[in-house]
Design a protein around this motif. Structure first.
Motif, mmCIF file in Angstrom:
data_model
loop_
_atom_site.group_PDB
_atom_site.id
_atom_site.type_symbol
_atom_site.label_atom_id
_atom_site.label_comp_id
_atom_site.label_asym_id
_atom_site.label_seq_id
_atom_site.Cartn_x
_atom_site.Cartn_y
_atom_site.Cartn_z
ATOM 1 N N ILE A 134 0.773 -1.173 -0.046
ATOM 2 C CA ILE A 134 0.020 -0.099 -0.176
ATOM 3 C C ILE A 134 1.002 1.432 -0.089
ATOM 4 O O ILE A 134 1.865 1.225 0.847
ATOM 5 N N ARG A 136 0.960 5.678 -0.541
ATOM 6 C CA ARG A 136 0.049 7.042 -0.353
ATOM 7 C C ARG A 136 0.805 7.658 -1.437
ATOM 8 O O ARG A 136 1.888 8.071 -1.068
ATOM 9 N N ASN A 137 0.205 8.117 -2.489
ATOM 10 C CA ASN A 137 0.785 8.910 -3.515
ATOM 11 C C ASN A 137 1.395 10.127 -2.872
ATOM 12 O O ASN A 137 2.442 10.670 -3.403
ATOM 13 N N GLU A 147 -5.647 12.740 -1.782
ATOM 14 C CA GLU A 147 -5.449 11.430 -1.285
ATOM 15 C C GLU A 147 -5.590 10.265 -2.546
ATOM 16 O O GLU A 147 -6.526 9.764 -2.517
ATOM 17 N N TRP A 149 -4.241 6.639 -3.475
ATOM 18 C CA TRP A 149 -3.167 5.691 -3.087
ATOM 19 C C TRP A 149 -3.136 4.533 -4.414
ATOM 20 O O TRP A 149 -4.090 4.191 -5.035
#
Length: 246
Positions: A134, A136-137, A147, A149
């Motif tokens: 996972i 988070r960009n 937000e 991802w």
């Protein structure tokens, strides 16, 4: 690899990323997106995209490529191919036996944008369950603050759910993500299947070579030849280029 990465960084095409919770090491991401890593390498070259190759044949005058639309390209006196090993074997059956030892794993990937920031969140996380990665960009350098991802399913989960359609896979991955405690309102989401995402069993050499009766070389490689990482793709590509230039 480091020399190229540092050159791309100096050119503004890449930046180092050290996500919280991971051991410090050199990691680079492309700017403004991941394609920034390779865009400078294509400058001044005749790059063509949006065409699906369906057949490669060696005729008396060299290599020819057939496309799904029915058109042809060639002849070429040398050929380099960087696609997943199973696809390369179908395009060039003469290489199938040499490529048969490579085992590829699939990966379903979820891209999701949230309306709100989902509370206490890591910049990136790696797991051993259904969700293997996972990210988070917004935690990456040079990215927008929205937000957005990227969530990658494990090889096992991806294999078990390989033939889901994209909407079904998207819903299933959103449910898995919600089970981790990340459950804000979703603004947009989509899933993409990489049928041949990474090598479970690499080739163990930089490339496979096929030579025509007139000495016309074809080299086939990619990250799967040496491992699973971007640097493996670079090393394989450099070795293929050296062979053809020689």
């Amino acid at each position: 690899v480091r020399e190229l990465s540092e050159a791309l960084e100096a050119a503004g095409a890449a930046a180092r990323w050290s996500p919280e919770g991971f051991a410090p090491k050199d990691r680079w991401v492309g700017l403004p997106g991941m394609s920034g890593l390779v865009r400078p390498l294509a400058e001044g070259r005749d790059v063509r995209s949006g065409k699906e190759a369906v057949a490669i044949d060696l005729l008396s005058d060299g290599w020819h490529i057939g496309f799904a639309a029915g058109d042809l390209a060639g002849p070429y006196q040398a050929l380099a191919m960087a696609v997943p090993a199973p696809q390369a074997a179908r395009l060039l059956p003469a290489a199938a036996e040499a490529l048969s030892a490579v085992e590829m794993e699939p990966c379903w990937t979820l891209m999701v944008a949230f309306e709100d920031q989902p509370g206490e969140i890591p910049e990136a996380a790696a797991g051993e369950g259904p969700l293997a990665w996972i990210a988070r960009n917004a935690a990456k350098p040079g990215r927008p603050e929205a937000e957005a991802w990227v969530v990658q399913a494990s090889p096992d989960w991806s294999r078990e759910n390989l033939e889901l359609d994209k909407d079904q896979a998207c819903d299933a991955l959103l449910r898995l993500l919600g089970e981790t405690g990340v459950a804000p309102r979703v603004d947009w989401a989509a899933a993409h299947r990489w049928r041949y995402a990474r090598a479970a069993t690499p080739l163990g050499a930089p490339f496979v070579e096929i030579e025509g009766p007139g000495g016309e070389p074809a080299v086939i490689g990619g990250d799967w030849a040496l491992g699973t990482k971007a640097e493996h793709a670079f090393l394989s590509g450099r070795a293929m280029a050296a062979r053809l230039l020689a």
